[in-house]
Design an enzyme around this catalytic site. Sequence first.
Site, PDB file in Angstrom:
ATOM      1  N   LYS A   1       0.861  -1.182   0.000  1.00 32.39           N
ATOM      2  CA  LYS A   1       0.000   0.000   0.000  1.00 32.39           C
ATOM      3  C   LYS A   1       0.895   1.230   0.000  1.00 32.39           C
ATOM      4  O   LYS A   1       1.702   1.429   0.912  1.00 32.39           O
ATOM      5  CB  LYS A   1      -0.918   0.007   1.212  1.00 32.39           C
TER       6      LYS A   1
ATOM      7  N   ARG B   1     -10.703   9.852   1.341  1.00 30.92           N
ATOM      8  CA  ARG B   1     -10.595  10.609   2.595  1.00 30.92           C
ATOM      9  C   ARG B   1     -11.689  11.672   2.678  1.00 30.92           C
ATOM     10  O   ARG B   1     -12.168  11.984   3.770  1.00 30.92           O
ATOM     11  CB  ARG B   1      -9.183  11.199   2.717  1.00 30.92           C
TER      12      ARG B   1
ATOM     13  N   LYS C   1       1.325  10.065   5.525  1.00 27.18           N
ATOM     14  CA  LYS C   1       1.379   8.664   5.964  1.00 27.18           C
ATOM     15  C   LYS C   1       2.651   7.966   5.469  1.00 27.18           C
ATOM     16  O   LYS C   1       2.701   6.741   5.373  1.00 27.18           O
ATOM     17  CB  LYS C   1       0.114   7.937   5.497  1.00 27.18           C
TER      18      LYS C   1
ATOM     19  N   GLU D   1       7.772  -6.844   1.509  1.00 27.85           N
ATOM     20  CA  GLU D   1       6.494  -6.875   2.224  1.00 27.85           C
ATOM     21  C   GLU D   1       5.728  -8.151   1.908  1.00 27.85           C
ATOM     22  O   GLU D   1       5.121  -8.762   2.791  1.00 27.85           O
ATOM     23  CB  GLU D   1       5.643  -5.647   1.836  1.00 27.85           C
TER      24      GLU D   1
ATOM     25  N   LYS E   1      -2.022  -1.565  -3.893  1.00 30.92           N
ATOM     26  CA  LYS E   1      -2.900  -0.404  -3.861  1.00 30.92           C
ATOM     27  C   LYS E   1      -2.083   0.878  -3.922  1.00 30.92           C
ATOM     28  O   LYS E   1      -1.109   0.983  -3.172  1.00 30.92           O
ATOM     29  CB  LYS E   1      -3.688  -0.450  -2.552  1.00 30.92           C
TER      30      LYS E   1
ATOM     31  N   SER F   1     -10.078   5.235  -4.967  1.00 30.40           N
ATOM     32  CA  SER F   1     -11.023   6.334  -5.144  1.00 30.40           C
ATOM     33  C   SER F   1     -10.562   7.355  -6.193  1.00 30.40           C
ATOM     34  O   SER F   1     -11.361   7.817  -7.005  1.00 30.40           O
ATOM     35  CB  SER F   1     -11.257   7.033  -3.809  1.00 30.40           C
TER      36      SER F   1
ATOM     37  N   TYR G   1     -14.901   0.551  -6.910  1.00 25.46           N
ATOM     38  CA  TYR G   1     -16.186   1.212  -6.706  1.00 25.46           C
ATOM     39  C   TYR G   1     -17.096   0.989  -7.907  1.00 25.46           C
ATOM     40  O   TYR G   1     -18.278   1.277  -7.859  1.00 25.46           O
ATOM     41  CB  TYR G   1     -15.951   2.708  -6.440  1.00 25.46           C
TER      42      TYR G   1
HETATM   43  C1  PBG Z   1      -7.245   3.611   5.377  1.00 30.60           C
HETATM   44  C2  PBG Z   1      -7.633   3.337   3.967  1.00 30.60           C
HETATM   45  C3  PBG Z   1      -7.489   4.226   2.904  1.00 30.60           C
HETATM   46  C4  PBG Z   1      -8.018   3.617   1.784  1.00 30.60           C
HETATM   47  C5  PBG Z   1      -8.464   2.357   2.158  1.00 30.60           C
HETATM   48  N1  PBG Z   1      -8.227   2.196   3.519  1.00 30.60           N
HETATM   49  C6  PBG Z   1      -6.993   5.629   2.850  1.00 30.60           C
HETATM   50  C7  PBG Z   1      -5.695   5.952   3.490  1.00 30.60           C
HETATM   51  O1  PBG Z   1      -4.806   5.122   3.586  1.00 30.60           O
HETATM   52  O2  PBG Z   1      -5.591   7.094   3.883  1.00 30.60           O
HETATM   53  C8  PBG Z   1      -8.079   4.243   0.425  1.00 30.60           C
HETATM   54  C9  PBG Z   1      -9.005   3.657  -0.558  1.00 30.60           C
HETATM   55  C10 PBG Z   1      -9.298   4.509  -1.727  1.00 30.60           C
HETATM   56  O3  PBG Z   1      -8.687   5.575  -1.947  1.00 30.60           O
HETATM   57  O4  PBG Z   1     -10.182   4.120  -2.485  1.00 30.60           O
HETATM   58  N2  PBG Z   1      -7.007   2.539   6.174  1.00 30.60           N
END
Ligand code: PBG
Length: 425
Positions: free
Chosen positions: A292, A302, A314, A330, A345, A371, A410
């Site tokens: 990720k 968010r 992050k 990982e 991701k 997203s 989505y």
């Molecule tokens: C947080 C989480 C995030 C997403 C899934 N779980 C956002 C982040 O890490 O800030 C993002 C998913 C998306 O953007 O569709 N645990």
Amino acid sequence: MKTVPMAPALFGMLILVTVCEAFVAPRPPLAGLAPSSFTSGVGITPTCAPAGVVTSMVAAPNSISAGTTETRTEAAAYNPLDGPNAPLRSNNNGEVWRPQKVRPRRNRKSEAMRSMVRENIVRPANFIYPLFIHDKDFEVEIQSMPGCLRHSLPHMLEEVEEAWKFGVRTFVLFPQVPDHLKTNYGEECYNPEGIVPRAVSMIKEKFPDSIVCTDVALDPYSDQGHDGVVKDGQILNDETIMQLTKQVVCQARAGADVVAPSDMMDGRIGAIRDALDAEGFTNVSIMAYTAKYASAFYGPFRDALDSHPGFGDKKTYQQDPANGREALLEAALDAEEGADMLMVKPGMPYLDVIRRLKESSNLPIAAYHVSGEYAMMKAAVERGWLDEREAVLEAMTCFKRAGADVILTYYAKDAARWLCEDGFP
Ligand code: PBG
């Protein structure tokens, strides 16, 4: 001074070019017809070189004022059927022919043929449908994700039922938690009366054959807007894991089939596996967010949950987008610690990472079409710049081709509906 050493090099190149030409020039014409027969062949010139085309091909910049007829006399039209190096020939029927045995287009000549040799096919069962939920009795449209809603729990059930109609059976839940329930340690994440455990048991009760996945991370519950417990501006790893183990046991008790740790803390997969096993949940699967990345493509998510980081970013836990090899590290750890599935991701900008994990692991690979990727497509579609159905199904197929077995998107419900309409041939 500087040009002097260049001279011998240029001279050498000149010789090389000349030698090469000399070597190539005497090559005999391709077997069969003699060069002269190219031009004399009946019907050839009109078929392959109509007058209009020839004229435009030879029109030199300086001939604009000279007129077409003059241009023709100045430079003879190039005839690809003429001369010892002619790229084209004439076949037995007098038709233009590029001698070429291997023609990949033969395998693309009809839909039946293309379908027969198709390497990757997406099915609705490959999708995981992310659902945003909140503890309200109304739905909220998410501005930056047109077509996506933050659902009330009853409406979530309707959405699940809809998706089931098109063969989508797997869901992942993302809650919006009211501010007054947020703390640094995110204790609400293991409240058995919390929104996620209630949502899980509602889905399992009404649609017992669904696969319900839960997000395992503190960010929806954190008053710091981070995925971990914060101390002196640092994200604490092991204290966070302690909370995650409580969270997964709570989710498993509610009936979660798959838990999906998304925070990238070190050692979380092993700790979660141990916690689940110790509580008798050896059948609960772990879909690890293995690679990720600290990505700008999570912006709309968010927005949807009002979960932008409270301070900083992050990057001390999510991966650097510049790194590919690190994902293998990982992946090896997650597999060793007991993950059942590895996720990459975001998705589309990281297809290379999907491919690398696929090649280095025998576990199923999941890709998260996040997203921001969804928002980009929607924005282009709204402007009429993309054909939504074609572009989305192509993107989904490309995930498969890259190596993803499972796709979180989505678009799950819509894509599944389109696939059903097409009969996913
Ligand atoms: C947080 C989480 C995030 C997403 C899934 N779980 C956002 C982040 O890490 O800030 C993002 C998913 C998306 O953007 O569709 N645990």
